[in-house]
Design a protein around this motif. Structure first.
Motif, PDB file in Angstrom:
ATOM      1  N   GLY A 120       0.821  -1.191   0.114  1.00 31.31           N
ATOM      2  CA  GLY A 120       0.050   0.069  -0.017  1.00 31.31           C
ATOM      3  C   GLY A 120       0.826   1.245  -0.169  1.00 31.31           C
ATOM      4  O   GLY A 120       1.961   1.162  -0.418  1.00 31.31           O
ATOM      5  N   LEU A 121       0.339   2.303   0.393  1.00 34.81           N
ATOM      6  CA  LEU A 121       0.990   3.620   0.480  1.00 34.81           C
ATOM      7  C   LEU A 121       2.014   3.536   1.550  1.00 34.81           C
ATOM      8  O   LEU A 121       1.678   3.235   2.662  1.00 34.81           O
ATOM      9  N   HIS A 122       3.402   3.890   1.244  1.00 35.75           N
ATOM     10  CA  HIS A 122       4.497   3.812   2.423  1.00 35.75           C
ATOM     11  C   HIS A 122       5.444   4.997   2.133  1.00 35.75           C
ATOM     12  O   HIS A 122       5.332   5.665   1.083  1.00 35.75           O
ATOM     13  N   LEU A 123       6.136   5.469   3.266  1.00 32.04           N
ATOM     14  CA  LEU A 123       7.251   6.559   2.813  1.00 32.04           C
ATOM     15  C   LEU A 123       8.508   5.832   2.824  1.00 32.04           C
ATOM     16  O   LEU A 123       8.900   4.868   3.692  1.00 32.04           O
ATOM     17  N   ASN A 176      17.879  13.271  -0.867  1.00 24.06           N
ATOM     18  CA  ASN A 176      17.341  13.772   0.266  1.00 24.06           C
ATOM     19  C   ASN A 176      15.840  13.980   0.239  1.00 24.06           C
ATOM     20  O   ASN A 176      15.322  14.870   0.826  1.00 24.06           O
ATOM     21  N   LYS A 177      15.171  13.238  -0.455  1.00 26.32           N
ATOM     22  CA  LYS A 177      13.666  13.499  -0.802  1.00 26.32           C
ATOM     23  C   LYS A 177      12.952  12.425  -0.192  1.00 26.32           C
ATOM     24  O   LYS A 177      13.072  11.260  -0.141  1.00 26.32           O
ATOM     25  N   LEU A 178      11.713  12.898   0.722  1.00 30.83           N
ATOM     26  CA  LEU A 178      10.901  11.956   1.013  1.00 30.83           C
ATOM     27  C   LEU A 178       9.702  11.452   0.101  1.00 30.83           C
ATOM     28  O   LEU A 178       9.031  12.633  -0.478  1.00 30.83           O
ATOM     29  N   GLN A 179       9.787  10.426  -0.014  1.00 29.21           N
ATOM     30  CA  GLN A 179       8.865   9.686  -1.265  1.00 29.21           C
ATOM     31  C   GLN A 179       7.692   8.972  -0.751  1.00 29.21           C
ATOM     32  O   GLN A 179       7.560   8.265   0.383  1.00 29.21           O
ATOM     33  N   GLU A 182       6.824  13.495  -3.729  1.00 30.81           N
ATOM     34  CA  GLU A 182       7.921  13.422  -3.175  1.00 30.81           C
ATOM     35  C   GLU A 182       8.275  14.915  -2.609  1.00 30.81           C
ATOM     36  O   GLU A 182       7.986  15.837  -3.339  1.00 30.81           O
ATOM     37  N   PHE A 183       8.991  14.858  -1.626  1.00 27.65           N
ATOM     38  CA  PHE A 183       9.228  16.503  -0.864  1.00 27.65           C
ATOM     39  C   PHE A 183      10.521  16.208  -0.358  1.00 27.65           C
ATOM     40  O   PHE A 183      11.164  15.368   0.340  1.00 27.65           O
TER      41      PHE A 183
END
Length: 321
Positions: free
Chosen positions: A220-223, A229-232, A242-243
């Motif tokens: 499922g959705l996960h981080l 260095n981007k949070l996806q 992504e941030f």
């Protein structure tokens, strides 16, 4: 007053027609019934929202278009979602007789529609109006596993014997058969590595979750923390959003885990508590704490009331891709 309305087609072009029935026995009141399951619900929506949007995909194929009708409350939160095509003239007449305003949002952009559909009220429901799919036969999995083992043994034998042409010919034959019969479960027979690859990936993902390198289920959705260095935000291998991590405006700085009645979710925010992305669903506070500590993210866990949930949902609409 008793009106009856049925959808005219499936939610997508090739989907079967839902059997959902709409009736109204009193002004401003709507009753939705699913004859396939016997499920029924009555509500008093502030308006009806007729939508159509295109779901984004990572493949090169034309993305599918989804249609439906939603019932919204006074705060523009979704009370009921009814996928399917609805005849516009009949729907207008139904809404007029039921004295419920109807908004035709089919010409809205897909982003605007997805933002509207992401705002869900507590206890919201979705009625598909279709019978539940039959479970796959029990013999399918054992046959697929046996075929996969036999295919793997044959591939190894051909490779060790130097019969590369036969190996390539067998692989080509397998792909042709799959294209003809569209039996996706037969893919295991011609790609034996799938028997081991998916469980290994899932096990590796669980290991990363325990170490704080990932958050959420693999299916499922996960981080995860991607390149640069981007949070996806991912589902499977597809990147949804992504941030970049940091303290500037629009950069991921903190995580918020919330609970309201039976609803839970995760919110990615920047340094100024501005929401960047909303991920509804259950999230483990223990794993979230490991993930936040590992990546120097602030973490907050809140139990919120209805007013706070309404405010939170409104603020996160623009954060939903």
């Amino acid at each position: 007053m008793t009106d009856k309305l049925l959808p005219s087609a499936g939610a997508t072009e090739d989907a079967p027609c839902p059997q959902t029935i709409l009736t109204s026995n009193h002004p401003h009141t709507l009753t939705a019934t699913d004859p396939t399951t016997g499920d029924s619900t009555t509500l008093t929506p502030a308006r009806l929202y007729l939508y159509r949007h295109t779901r984004q995909t990572t493949s090169d194929e034309e993305p599918p278009s989804f249609a439906g009708l939603a019932a919204l409350d006074a705060d523009d939160l979704i009370l009921l979602d009814l996928p399917g095509e609805w005849h516009i003239e009949q729907l207008k007449e139904f809404a007029r007789r039921a004295e419920i305003p109807l908004q035709d949002a089919r010409n809205h952009t897909s982003r605007e529609t997805r933002i509207a559909l992401a705002a869900r009220a507590p206890g919201w429901r979705r009625m598909h109006g279709l019978p539940s799919p039959a479970p796959p036969p029990r013999w399918r999995k054992p046959v697929a596993i046996c075929a996969g083992i036999a295919g793997a043994a044959l591939m190894i034998y051909l490779a060790m014997s130097g019969l590369w042409l036969a190996w390539r010919g067998l692989s080509t034959f397998g792909r042709i058969i799959l294209d003809l019969v569209e039996g996706k479960w037969l893919l295991v027979a011609f790609s034996p590595v799938l028997l081991l690859l998916r469980p290994l990936r899932a096990k590796f993902h669980r290991y990363r979750v325990k170490r704080g390198l990932a958050l959420g289920p693999y299916t499922g959705l996960h981080l995860i923390l991607g390149a640069a260095n981007k949070l996806q935000v991912r589902t499977g291998n597809a990147v949804i959003a992504e941030f970049r991590l940091g303290e500037l405006h629009g950069q991921a700085f903190s995580l918020l885990l919330y609970r309201h009645e039976n609803l839970t979710g995760l919110l990615i925010r920047d340094r100024y508590d501005r929401p960047l992305h909303h991920l509804p669903g259950p999230w483990s506070p223990h794993h979230a704490e490991h993930f936040a500590r590992r990546h120097d993210l602030a973490l907050a866990i809140h139990q919120i009331d209805r007013d706070e949930y309404t405010t939170l949902t409104k603020r996160t609409r623009e954060a939903t891709p």
